[in-house]
Design an enzyme around this catalytic site. Structure first.
Site, PDB file in Angstrom:
ATOM      1  N   GLU A  63      -1.448  10.665  -2.259  1.00 42.81           N
ATOM      2  CA  GLU A  63      -0.421   9.612  -1.958  1.00 42.81           C
ATOM      3  C   GLU A  63      -0.086   9.642  -0.615  1.00 42.81           C
ATOM      4  O   GLU A  63       0.698  10.543  -0.214  1.00 42.81           O
ATOM      5  CB  GLU A  63       0.606   9.337  -2.945  1.00 42.81           C
ATOM      6  CG  GLU A  63       0.949   8.201  -3.624  1.00 42.81           C
ATOM      7  CD  GLU A  63      -0.618   7.495  -4.140  1.00 42.81           C
ATOM      8  OE1 GLU A  63      -1.263   6.731  -3.504  1.00 42.81           O
ATOM      9  OE2 GLU A  63      -0.863   7.531  -5.384  1.00 42.81           O
ATOM     10  N   HIS A  64      -0.114   8.500   0.347  1.00 40.16           N
ATOM     11  CA  HIS A  64       0.494   8.468   1.484  1.00 40.16           C
ATOM     12  C   HIS A  64      -0.034   9.473   2.352  1.00 40.16           C
ATOM     13  O   HIS A  64       0.670  10.027   3.261  1.00 40.16           O
ATOM     14  CB  HIS A  64       1.960   8.492   1.523  1.00 40.16           C
ATOM     15  CG  HIS A  64       2.459   7.295   0.848  1.00 40.16           C
ATOM     16  ND1 HIS A  64       2.736   6.061   1.705  1.00 40.16           N
ATOM     17  CD2 HIS A  64       3.146   6.900  -0.270  1.00 40.16           C
ATOM     18  CE1 HIS A  64       3.427   5.089   0.999  1.00 40.16           C
ATOM     19  NE2 HIS A  64       3.666   5.541  -0.551  1.00 40.16           N
TER      20      HIS A  64
ATOM     21  N   ASP B 111      -3.780   9.313   3.604  1.00 40.95           N
ATOM     22  CA  ASP B 111      -5.005   8.745   4.213  1.00 40.95           C
ATOM     23  C   ASP B 111      -4.457   8.472   5.505  1.00 40.95           C
ATOM     24  O   ASP B 111      -5.144   8.756   6.305  1.00 40.95           O
ATOM     25  CB  ASP B 111      -5.471   7.588   3.282  1.00 40.95           C
ATOM     26  CG  ASP B 111      -4.634   6.379   3.090  1.00 40.95           C
ATOM     27  OD1 ASP B 111      -3.373   6.466   3.204  1.00 40.95           O
ATOM     28  OD2 ASP B 111      -5.143   5.239   2.786  1.00 40.95           O
TER      29      ASP B 111
ATOM     30  N   SER C 148      -4.028  -2.066  -5.779  1.00 39.03           N
ATOM     31  CA  SER C 148      -4.762  -2.676  -4.790  1.00 39.03           C
ATOM     32  C   SER C 148      -5.190  -4.075  -4.730  1.00 39.03           C
ATOM     33  O   SER C 148      -6.499  -4.224  -4.506  1.00 39.03           O
ATOM     34  CB  SER C 148      -5.813  -1.455  -4.423  1.00 39.03           C
ATOM     35  OG  SER C 148      -6.273  -1.430  -3.207  1.00 39.03           O
ATOM     36  N   SER C 149      -4.438  -4.905  -5.237  1.00 38.45           N
ATOM     37  CA  SER C 149      -4.917  -6.144  -5.403  1.00 38.45           C
ATOM     38  C   SER C 149      -5.150  -6.985  -3.986  1.00 38.45           C
ATOM     39  O   SER C 149      -6.325  -7.551  -4.078  1.00 38.45           O
ATOM     40  CB  SER C 149      -3.852  -7.153  -6.249  1.00 38.45           C
ATOM     41  OG  SER C 149      -2.684  -7.119  -5.934  1.00 38.45           O
TER      42      SER C 149
ATOM     43  N   ASP D  49      -7.975   2.190   0.051  1.00 39.37           N
ATOM     44  CA  ASP D  49      -8.387   1.294  -0.727  1.00 39.37           C
ATOM     45  C   ASP D  49      -9.667   0.467  -0.650  1.00 39.37           C
ATOM     46  O   ASP D  49     -10.477   0.009  -1.532  1.00 39.37           O
ATOM     47  CB  ASP D  49      -7.064   0.201  -0.763  1.00 39.37           C
ATOM     48  CG  ASP D  49      -5.930   0.737  -0.939  1.00 39.37           C
ATOM     49  OD1 ASP D  49      -5.679   1.868  -1.390  1.00 39.37           O
ATOM     50  OD2 ASP D  49      -4.683  -0.148  -0.687  1.00 39.37           O
TER      51      ASP D  49
ATOM     52  N   ASN E 295       5.820  -5.655  -3.140  1.00 42.80           N
ATOM     53  CA  ASN E 295       4.818  -5.898  -2.253  1.00 42.80           C
ATOM     54  C   ASN E 295       4.914  -5.277  -0.893  1.00 42.80           C
ATOM     55  O   ASN E 295       5.945  -5.268  -0.074  1.00 42.80           O
ATOM     56  CB  ASN E 295       4.660  -7.570  -1.915  1.00 42.80           C
ATOM     57  CG  ASN E 295       3.867  -7.958  -0.948  1.00 42.80           C
ATOM     58  OD1 ASN E 295       3.458  -7.134   0.219  1.00 42.80           O
ATOM     59  ND2 ASN E 295       3.383  -9.085  -1.031  1.00 42.80           N
ATOM     60  N   LYS E 296       3.990  -4.354  -0.444  1.00 43.82           N
ATOM     61  CA  LYS E 296       4.371  -3.550   0.528  1.00 43.82           C
ATOM     62  C   LYS E 296       4.310  -4.205   2.127  1.00 43.82           C
ATOM     63  O   LYS E 296       5.183  -3.600   2.892  1.00 43.82           O
ATOM     64  CB  LYS E 296       3.289  -2.084   0.857  1.00 43.82           C
ATOM     65  CG  LYS E 296       1.783  -2.545   0.877  1.00 43.82           C
ATOM     66  CD  LYS E 296       1.092  -1.389   0.999  1.00 43.82           C
ATOM     67  CE  LYS E 296      -0.412  -1.568   1.215  1.00 43.82           C
ATOM     68  NZ  LYS E 296      -0.980  -2.377   0.258  1.00 43.82           N
TER      69      LYS E 296
HETATM   70  C1  GLA Z   1      -1.203   1.789  -0.008  1.00 45.11           C
HETATM   71  C2  GLA Z   1      -2.269   1.731   1.455  1.00 45.11           C
HETATM   72  C3  GLA Z   1      -3.072   2.912   1.082  1.00 45.11           C
HETATM   73  C4  GLA Z   1      -2.372   4.175   0.825  1.00 45.11           C
HETATM   74  C5  GLA Z   1      -1.395   3.960  -0.322  1.00 45.11           C
HETATM   75  C6  GLA Z   1      -0.659   5.188  -0.473  1.00 45.11           C
HETATM   76  O1  GLA Z   1      -2.171   1.377  -0.931  1.00 45.11           O
HETATM   77  O2  GLA Z   1      -3.054   0.763   1.412  1.00 45.11           O
HETATM   78  O3  GLA Z   1      -3.981   3.122   2.402  1.00 45.11           O
HETATM   79  O4  GLA Z   1      -1.566   4.754   2.153  1.00 45.11           O
HETATM   80  O5  GLA Z   1      -0.538   2.953  -0.079  1.00 45.11           O
HETATM   81  O6  GLA Z   1      -1.189   6.215  -0.790  1.00 45.11           O
END
Ligand code: GLA
Length: 479
Positions: free
Chosen positions: A65-66, A68, A161-162, A206, A249-250
């Protein structure tokens, strides 16, 4: 067999498969029914028939996680939930977007003047990212218009990942309308880049899994260059997704981009400490590669080079010998530098770097255990997933109380390991559960987490479910 894009295995062939289309009558029964329904809705909405359909899946990240966007490999699988779009090219140069979910209003724009509003992550903007990415890749200014009806089954803002599935689906829709061809790797790279138009600086996980996934296998995804390797998950284990029901929502907050910037700054400080040319360095992986040391050794370098107290912008500037203005304009990204926040930000470089290097090592260990399959495989994988959650919670600070409570609940009722999945700060957990414990696990977690006495949660059938590796993006032609 459903229509598929040809599978891509890294290393097996130098020729990357091109996208191809198959008849949608070949789709699995569930998808077939959805396609029929979508066709009817399309006809009543636009008064004409769709010419083709595109499907792109969401994903669950099993571990990694976090990392990539720091250049490190991740280990996701595609899920069954997806974005499905019915499409009809039109001659008017207007893009008409509609959604089967009435919460998402219709949207129209000129196909030659795409504006993506970074300040509001509205649903149609994700479509526009994929559309614009393909348009720019081919250097086309006057694109044909189209009518599109979008149907999504991935719970939004849940870490599955919608948004990227919508970007990928739109990218493949646009490519198909243009009658052009790209490899799945090229498509994934274009869509990863174009999702940045929305303002978040995600890595490529994603989009890569949405295009490169194959049924029955998880994937190790490596970056620069993008390539995938199958990872066979243990047959005695089931992976279960549970939604904390906290939406995140990021693109609507700066949490995500701040982490990306902290990693970038940590990479620069580590590089400077080791007398490397630091200004060109953007990712933590580059520091490791330039030093030629192991991930474990990088963890030792952090101990010497960084302190655990947060860094102020002034301290970073002093260390790197740059001005506050340089920091704001050249290193920080737009939604971390805005307003008064840049001066007020603090950066936890030690903690973030520690998470990244240790998580990158856990991904490799996870893959190795899957390959070697010792007797206690499930237990060992579970331990890695638990460590990953702890690191996300304590070092990366991307969990939240509900996610922590949910992973505890999942472990209590039989999961060998449980962790947040996706960006975090809400959304879902993924747990590894021995297959024979699945029924009792589902019943107990449902009762303990979702049947709250205060009635504050509104779970649906998408809140807690077992999942297995699904296939990647597809085009279906009207048959
Ligand atoms: C989101 C980003 C990905 C990744 C994850 C965390 O989904 O789109 O690229 O960084 O967060 O792992």
């Amino acid at each position: 067999m459903p229509g598929t894009l040809e599978p891509y295995h890294s290393g097996e062939s130098k020729v990357q498969p091109r996208t191809r289309s198959l008849s949608w009558r070949e789709a699995l029964p569930v998808l077939h029914d959805r396609l029929l329904k979508l066709k009817e809705m399309f006809t009543s909405k636009f008064g004409s028939l769709p010419k083709f359909y595109v499907r792109a899946p969401g994903r669950v990240n099993i571990i990694g996680e976090h990392i990539d966007y720091c250049g490190y490999s991740v280990l996701p699988m595609a899920i069954e939930q997806d974005i499905l779009i019915a499409v009809e090219p039109v001659k008017t140069h207007t893009l008409h977007l509609a959604n089967t979910n009435p919460l998402y209003p219709d949207f129209s724009t000129s196909a030659s003047n795409i504006q993506i509003d970074k300040t509001k992550p509205l649903w149609h903007n994700y479509f526009l990212c994929g559309f614009k990415g393909i348009q720019e890749h081919f250097g086309l200014s006057k694109l044909t218009g189209m009518n599109c009806l979008v149907d999504g089954t991935i719970p939004p803002s849940s870490g599955l990942s919608s948004s990227s599935a919508l970007v990928c689906c739109a990218g493949l829709v646009t490519l198909t309308v243009l009658g052009m061809n790209l490899s799945k790797v090229e498509l994934a790279e274009i869509c990863a880049k174009s999702e940045h138009y929305i303002g978040t600086e995600g890595g490529g996980m994603d989009q890569s899994i949405s295009f490169l996934a194959e049924e029955g296998t998880a994937k190790l995804i490596e970056f620069n260059p993008l390539r995938t390797t199958d990872v066979k998950l243990p047959s005695g284990a089931v992976f279960v997704i549970a939604n904390s029901c906290v939406e995140m929502n990021k693109a609507a907050t700066s949490h995500f981009n701040i982490r990306v910037m902290e990693c970038r700054l940590a990479a620069k400080l580590l590089a400077k400490y080791k007398n490397l040319q630091w200004d060109g360095i953007l990712r933590l992986e580059e520091v490791q590669t330039k030093l030629g040391v192991s991930l474990e050794e990088m963890l030792l370098v952090i101990e010497d080079a960084l302190h655990s107290e947060p860094y102020s912008p002034e301290e970073i500037c002093r260390y790197l010998g740059i001005s506050l203005e340089d920091l704001q304009t050249q290193i920080l990204s737009p939604n971390t530098q805005d307003g008064e926040s840049a001066g007020m930000l603090i950066f936890k470089l030690y903690q973030r770097a520690k998470h990244v290097y240790s998580e990158a090592a856990r991904v490799l260990q996870f893959k190795k255990i899957c390959e070697e399959a010792p007797d206690n495989t499930i237990q060992l994988l579970g331990e890695l997933m638990n460590q990953s959650h702890m690191s996300c919670r304590d070092m990366y600070e991307c969990s939240c109380p509900e996610l922590d409570q949910l992973v505890d609940t999942c472990r209590k009722f039989g999961a060998q390991g449980s962790r947040l999945t996706g960006a975090g700060w809400g959304g879902c957990t993924v747990s590894i559960v021995p297959a024979d414990k699945l029924p009792s696990f589902l019943a107990n977690v449902h009762e303990a987490y979702y049947q709250r006495s205060d009635g504050s949660l509104a779970p649906n059938k998408q809140s807690l479910f077992a999942t297995k590796p699904g296939g990647g993006a597809l085009v279906f032609l009207e048959a």
